[in-house]
Enzyme design. Structure first.
Site, PDB file in Angstrom:
ATOM      1  N   HIS A 165       0.785  -1.343  -0.036  1.00  0.00           N
ATOM      2  CA  HIS A 165       0.142  -0.037  -0.019  1.00  0.00           C
ATOM      3  C   HIS A 165       0.937   1.307   0.038  1.00  0.00           C
ATOM      4  CE1 HIS A 165      -3.311  -2.445   2.212  1.00  0.00           C
ATOM      5  NE2 HIS A 165      -3.859  -2.236   1.056  1.00  0.00           N
ATOM      6  N   CYS A 252      -2.738   0.146   9.930  1.00  0.00           N
ATOM      7  CA  CYS A 252      -3.836  -0.717   9.301  1.00  0.00           C
ATOM      8  C   CYS A 252      -4.868  -1.086  10.349  1.00  0.00           C
ATOM      9  CB  CYS A 252      -3.179  -2.101   8.877  1.00  0.00           C
ATOM     10  SG  CYS A 252      -1.889  -1.954   7.989  1.00  0.00           S
TER      11      CYS A 252
HETATM   12  C1  CIR Z   1      -4.162  -7.754   3.201  1.00  0.00           C
HETATM   13  O1  CIR Z   1      -3.413  -8.335   2.336  1.00  0.00           O
HETATM   14  O2  CIR Z   1      -5.181  -7.132   2.752  1.00  0.00           O
HETATM   15  C2  CIR Z   1      -3.989  -7.983   4.719  1.00  0.00           C
HETATM   16  N1  CIR Z   1      -3.326  -9.356   4.537  1.00  0.00           N
HETATM   17  C3  CIR Z   1      -3.093  -6.864   5.144  1.00  0.00           C
HETATM   18  C4  CIR Z   1      -3.876  -5.473   4.992  1.00  0.00           C
HETATM   19  C5  CIR Z   1      -2.810  -4.398   5.700  1.00  0.00           C
HETATM   20  N2  CIR Z   1      -3.597  -3.277   5.845  1.00  0.00           N
HETATM   21  C6  CIR Z   1      -2.861  -2.105   5.634  1.00  0.00           C
HETATM   22  O3  CIR Z   1      -1.842  -2.063   5.601  1.00  0.00           O
HETATM   23  N3  CIR Z   1      -3.445  -0.821   5.631  1.00  0.00           N
END
Ligand code: CIR
Length: 261
Positions: A165, A252
């Site tokens: 991201h 997150c």
């Molecule tokens: C994903 O791949 O969507 C989750 N395993 C990790 C999301 C992490 N979110 C973030 O960095 N905002």
């Protein structure tokens, strides 16, 4: 601290299915879910110490990544945008987040073909930067450009390479200061600010969470934390090892916004 909370932090309990999380740039490693829960509780206590009131959503045991609430919404003072997450497996996370946020903000919803993860959105003053990544697309940028200028925001897209991201590549540490890994984004997209680069030995160290004058930061990146402290940043470290195995980081795990808006 004992002061009256001025911010809300929406969080969600760790899913017992977290081991089946989405992974894009990492190999799968065993996740200790009990340890993840302890780390999550300690993260919530840190948010509370920094003046946040926690609104914790119930566990969604079938939704492996649902602890990562950041990806489901963009909360601004004027409106909350409910995203359409880029991973199909995560789309079921948004209704309960919308229900919670609807108590505090007017809601708007991104529509197909837009896909957007909140991890790809970084607001700096009145600019909303949107990462173009494997999760978030130009259709989302267009929809944000239709929605946000009426509130005085400009929307700027930023291509993201080699990480999940935009906020894996760049986050804000203080007014006019961004923490960045210049291998993942081109810093020239952010004019008029200073940059603190991550330690080159810690490529995934650019995710920090600014709460007022303090910064919540993972204990996994000590060399970059030292750089931050030398720069005068007030760093509060938290253990995030289990979230990191799921490609998550500090921003997150919450949606933080002002209660006064
Ligand atoms: C994903 O791949 O969507 C989750 N395993 C990790 C999301 C992490 N979110 C973030 O960095 N905002």
């Amino acid at each position: 601290m004992g002061s009256v909370p001025t911010r809300i932090a929406v969080t969600r309990a760790v899913s017992s299915a977290m081991q089946s999380c989405e992974l894009t740039h990492l190999a799968r490693a065993p996740i200790d879910v009990d340890r993840a829960r302890l780390q999550h509780a300690s993260y919530e206590r840190t948010l509370e110490r920094l003046g946040c009131r926690i609104v914790r959503l119930a566990e969604e045991s079938a939704l492996a990544d649902s602890v990562f609430v950041e990806d489901t919404a963009i909360v601004l003072d004027e409106i909350a945008l409910i995203t359409r997450p880029g991973a199909q497996s995560r789309r079921g996370e948004t209704p309960t987040v919308a229900q919670a946020l609807g108590q505090y903000r007017e809601l708007a919803y991104l529509q197909a073909p837009a896909t957007l993860d909140g991890g790809d959105v970084l607001r700096v003053d009145r600019t909303v930067y949107v990462g173009i990544s494997t999760r978030s697309n130009e259709a989302a940028v267009q929809q944000l450009r239709d929605l946000l200028p009426r509130f005085g925001y400009r929307v700027q897209s930023v291509p993201v390479f080699g990480c999940l991201h935009l906020k894996s590549a760049v986050t804000q540490l203080a007014e006019g200061l961004l923490l960045v890994n210049p291998q993942f984004i081109d810093p020239s997209h952010f004019p008029g600010v200073d940059f603190l680069p991550v330690d080159p030995a810690e490529p995934f160290a650019a995710n920090a969470m600014m709460i007022g004058e303090e910064v919540i930061y993972s204990a996994s990146h000590p060399a970059t934390a030292s750089r931050m402290r030398e720069h005068g940043v007030r760093v509060q470290t938290v253990e995030m090892s289990e979230m990191e195995k799921a490609e998550g980081a500090v921003t997150c795990c919450s949606l933080v916004f002002s209660m006064e808006a």
